[in-house]
Design an enzyme around this catalytic site. Structure first.
Site, mmCIF file in Angstrom:
data_model
loop_
_atom_site.group_PDB
_atom_site.id
_atom_site.type_symbol
_atom_site.label_atom_id
_atom_site.label_comp_id
_atom_site.label_asym_id
_atom_site.label_seq_id
_atom_site.Cartn_x
_atom_site.Cartn_y
_atom_site.Cartn_z
ATOM 1 N N ARG A 27 0.118 43.165 -4.448
ATOM 2 C CA ARG A 27 1.229 43.945 -5.017
ATOM 3 C C ARG A 27 1.062 45.443 -4.789
ATOM 4 O O ARG A 27 2.019 46.195 -4.984
ATOM 5 C CB ARG A 27 1.396 43.649 -6.506
ATOM 6 C CG ARG A 27 1.963 42.256 -6.772
ATOM 7 C CD ARG A 27 2.364 42.057 -8.221
ATOM 8 N NE ARG A 27 3.085 40.804 -8.399
ATOM 9 C CZ ARG A 27 2.543 39.661 -8.803
ATOM 10 N NH1 ARG A 27 1.261 39.598 -9.084
ATOM 11 N NH2 ARG A 27 3.280 38.561 -8.948
ATOM 12 N N HIS B 211 -5.955 40.489 1.753
ATOM 13 C CA HIS B 211 -6.691 41.753 1.889
ATOM 14 C C HIS B 211 -8.172 41.442 1.732
ATOM 15 O O HIS B 211 -8.559 40.266 1.584
ATOM 16 C CB HIS B 211 -6.201 42.774 0.845
ATOM 17 C CG HIS B 211 -6.140 42.221 -0.551
ATOM 18 N ND1 HIS B 211 -7.261 41.846 -1.246
ATOM 19 C CD2 HIS B 211 -5.090 41.934 -1.361
ATOM 20 C CE1 HIS B 211 -6.910 41.388 -2.434
ATOM 21 N NE2 HIS B 211 -5.596 41.411 -2.533
ATOM 22 N N GLU B 212 -8.969 42.496 1.708
ATOM 23 C CA GLU B 212 -10.422 42.336 1.676
ATOM 24 C C GLU B 212 -10.895 41.537 0.442
ATOM 25 O O GLU B 212 -11.906 40.837 0.508
ATOM 26 C CB GLU B 212 -11.059 43.733 1.722
ATOM 27 C CG GLU B 212 -12.535 43.772 1.967
ATOM 28 C CD GLU B 212 -13.001 42.924 3.154
ATOM 29 O OE1 GLU B 212 -12.332 42.904 4.198
ATOM 30 O OE2 GLU B 212 -14.054 42.270 3.014
ATOM 31 N N GLY B 213 -10.156 41.616 -0.663
ATOM 32 C CA GLY B 213 -10.519 40.849 -1.863
ATOM 33 C C GLY B 213 -10.528 39.352 -1.572
ATOM 34 O O GLY B 213 -11.473 38.636 -1.911
ATOM 35 N N HIS B 214 -9.467 38.878 -0.909
ATOM 36 C CA HIS B 214 -9.391 37.454 -0.557
ATOM 37 C C HIS B 214 -10.499 37.091 0.443
ATOM 38 O O HIS B 214 -11.132 36.048 0.330
ATOM 39 C CB HIS B 214 -8.048 37.136 0.100
ATOM 40 C CG HIS B 214 -6.847 37.394 -0.768
ATOM 41 N ND1 HIS B 214 -5.990 38.448 -0.539
ATOM 42 C CD2 HIS B 214 -6.336 36.719 -1.835
ATOM 43 C CE1 HIS B 214 -5.014 38.423 -1.424
ATOM 44 N NE2 HIS B 214 -5.193 37.393 -2.236
ATOM 45 N N GLN C 298 -7.383 34.250 -15.454
ATOM 46 C CA GLN C 298 -7.104 33.054 -14.653
ATOM 47 C C GLN C 298 -8.401 32.284 -14.367
ATOM 48 O O GLN C 298 -8.444 31.054 -14.473
ATOM 49 C CB GLN C 298 -6.441 33.478 -13.342
ATOM 50 C CG GLN C 298 -6.345 32.387 -12.296
ATOM 51 C CD GLN C 298 -5.586 32.853 -11.065
ATOM 52 O OE1 GLN C 298 -4.368 32.903 -11.090
ATOM 53 N NE2 GLN C 298 -6.285 33.215 -10.007
HETATM 54 P P1 AMP Z 1 -3.586 35.758 -5.140
HETATM 55 O O1 AMP Z 1 -3.285 35.639 -3.680
HETATM 56 O O2 AMP Z 1 -3.205 37.048 -5.753
HETATM 57 O O3 AMP Z 1 -3.137 34.537 -5.918
HETATM 58 O O4 AMP Z 1 -5.175 35.712 -5.224
HETATM 59 C C1 AMP Z 1 -5.902 34.655 -4.668
HETATM 60 C C2 AMP Z 1 -7.335 34.765 -5.099
HETATM 61 O O5 AMP Z 1 -7.861 36.005 -4.645
HETATM 62 C C3 AMP Z 1 -7.485 34.755 -6.620
HETATM 63 O O6 AMP Z 1 -8.644 34.005 -6.955
HETATM 64 C C4 AMP Z 1 -7.657 36.211 -6.942
HETATM 65 O O7 AMP Z 1 -8.380 36.444 -8.123
HETATM 66 C C5 AMP Z 1 -8.423 36.692 -5.737
HETATM 67 N N1 AMP Z 1 -8.287 38.138 -5.577
HETATM 68 C C6 AMP Z 1 -7.136 38.858 -5.498
HETATM 69 N N2 AMP Z 1 -7.418 40.177 -5.418
HETATM 70 C C7 AMP Z 1 -8.773 40.290 -5.457
HETATM 71 C C8 AMP Z 1 -9.677 41.390 -5.424
HETATM 72 N N3 AMP Z 1 -9.262 42.654 -5.354
HETATM 73 N N4 AMP Z 1 -11.009 41.136 -5.479
HETATM 74 C C9 AMP Z 1 -11.459 39.856 -5.575
HETATM 75 N N5 AMP Z 1 -10.656 38.777 -5.609
HETATM 76 C C10 AMP Z 1 -9.332 38.987 -5.547
#
Ligand code: AMP
Length: 263
Positions: A186, A31-34, A152
């Site tokens: 999630r 998503h946009e966060g990644h 983390q």
């Molecule tokens: P994940 O796929 O959940 O393991 O996340 C991969 C990376 O993306 C990790 O460094 C997370 O902290 C980061 N991440 C996930 N969600 C967000 C978000 N909403 N804003 C910024 N980074 C995010």
């Protein structure tokens, strides 16, 4: 954008690559966060590589490893649109883990005994173990981790310092939906309406005067709060609030949500 599905293909490419390399590890369902992490890596390094791997060692026996969303083709398109050059998406768990009995990394015991640590035993050891492996294969000059997973991020920083790994770790800004809910893979488990209601977490973290009343407000709204604390930026000290880093984990309609806000 080139995708490596095996470790050997990644290693072969890495042997020939020169210059600054920015790395964004993920579990996919992007998503946009990644994507904001990819863009941020882009600003600092000539080449950007992301990984997509749902890491079994960071899931507990009763967690959502098997149902975690997997959508590699859609993810690849998103990464390409964000300016990613390479993706390492191992085609099987065996590409990453050789034996069940293999050597692993133990996360900082102080940092992993608080907040999510006791609720998810072994989780941060699993995170450190996979990130260590990925670092040794990718050999990035810079790696970006989102502040969404603030504990983390601190644990990875501690690992890099303690093991003297030669990679710079940068935190990326937490990205939210318009409602204020922290973006998360999630969130796909929740309906649109539940997502709106879940955004109360952000308002409570941003405005409550102390952690106790914040927790009570969330409980009253139907959240099953696992912890809600205000801590110092390095997480090692509990603070009374309101100044400090507010962190929460709560189940909402059976979905585990985490969030944090700096005040
Ligand atoms: P994940 O796929 O959940 O393991 O996340 C991969 C990376 O993306 C990790 O460094 C997370 O902290 C980061 N991440 C996930 N969600 C967000 C978000 N909403 N804003 C910024 N980074 C995010």
């Amino acid at each position: 954008m080139k995708i490596f599905r095996t470790r050997s293909a990644l290693l072969k490419w890495r042997k020939t690559h020169r210059g600054a390399l920015g790395f964004v590890p993920t579990m996919g369902a992007l998503h946009e966060g990644h994507l904001s992490l990819v863009r941020s890596a882009r600003k600092e390094a000539r080449t950007v590589i992301a990984s997509i791997f749902v890491n079994p060692t960071q899931f507990g026996p009763n967690e959502d490893f098997s149902k975690y969303p997997r959508q590699i083709e859609a993810d690849a398109k998103l990464l390409e649109s964000a300016g990613c050059d390479f993706v390492f998406a191992p085609k099987s768990v065996e590409e990453v883990y050789g034996r069940l009995s293999e050597t692993s990394i133990k996360a900082d015991t102080e940092l992993s005994s608080i907040l999510c640590g006791p609720i998810r035993p072994g989780h941060f050891d699993g995170v450190c173990s996979v990130v260590y492996k990925l670092f040794s294969w990718v050999r990035p000059s810079l790696a970006i981790f989102g502040e969404k997973d603030f504990q983390q991020l601190q644990i990875i920083k501690a690992m890099v310092k303690d093991l003297e790994l030669s990679v710079k770790i940068k935190g990326g800004k937490l990205i939210r939906e318009t409602s204020g809910l922290a973006m998360s893979s999630r969130n796909a488990y929740l309906t649109r309406e539940s997502r709106e209601r879940a955004s109360l977490i952000y308002r409570v973290l941003s405005t409550s005067k102390d952690p106790h009343s914040a927790k009570q407000e969330l409980i009253a709204a139907g959240f099953d709060v696992q912890y809600l604390e205000c801590r110092s930026e390095d997480l090692r000290t509990i603070l009374p609030g309101p100044k400090g880093r507010w962190l929460v984990a709560a189940l909402f309609e059976g979905v585990r949500l985490i969030d944090n806000v700096k005040r």
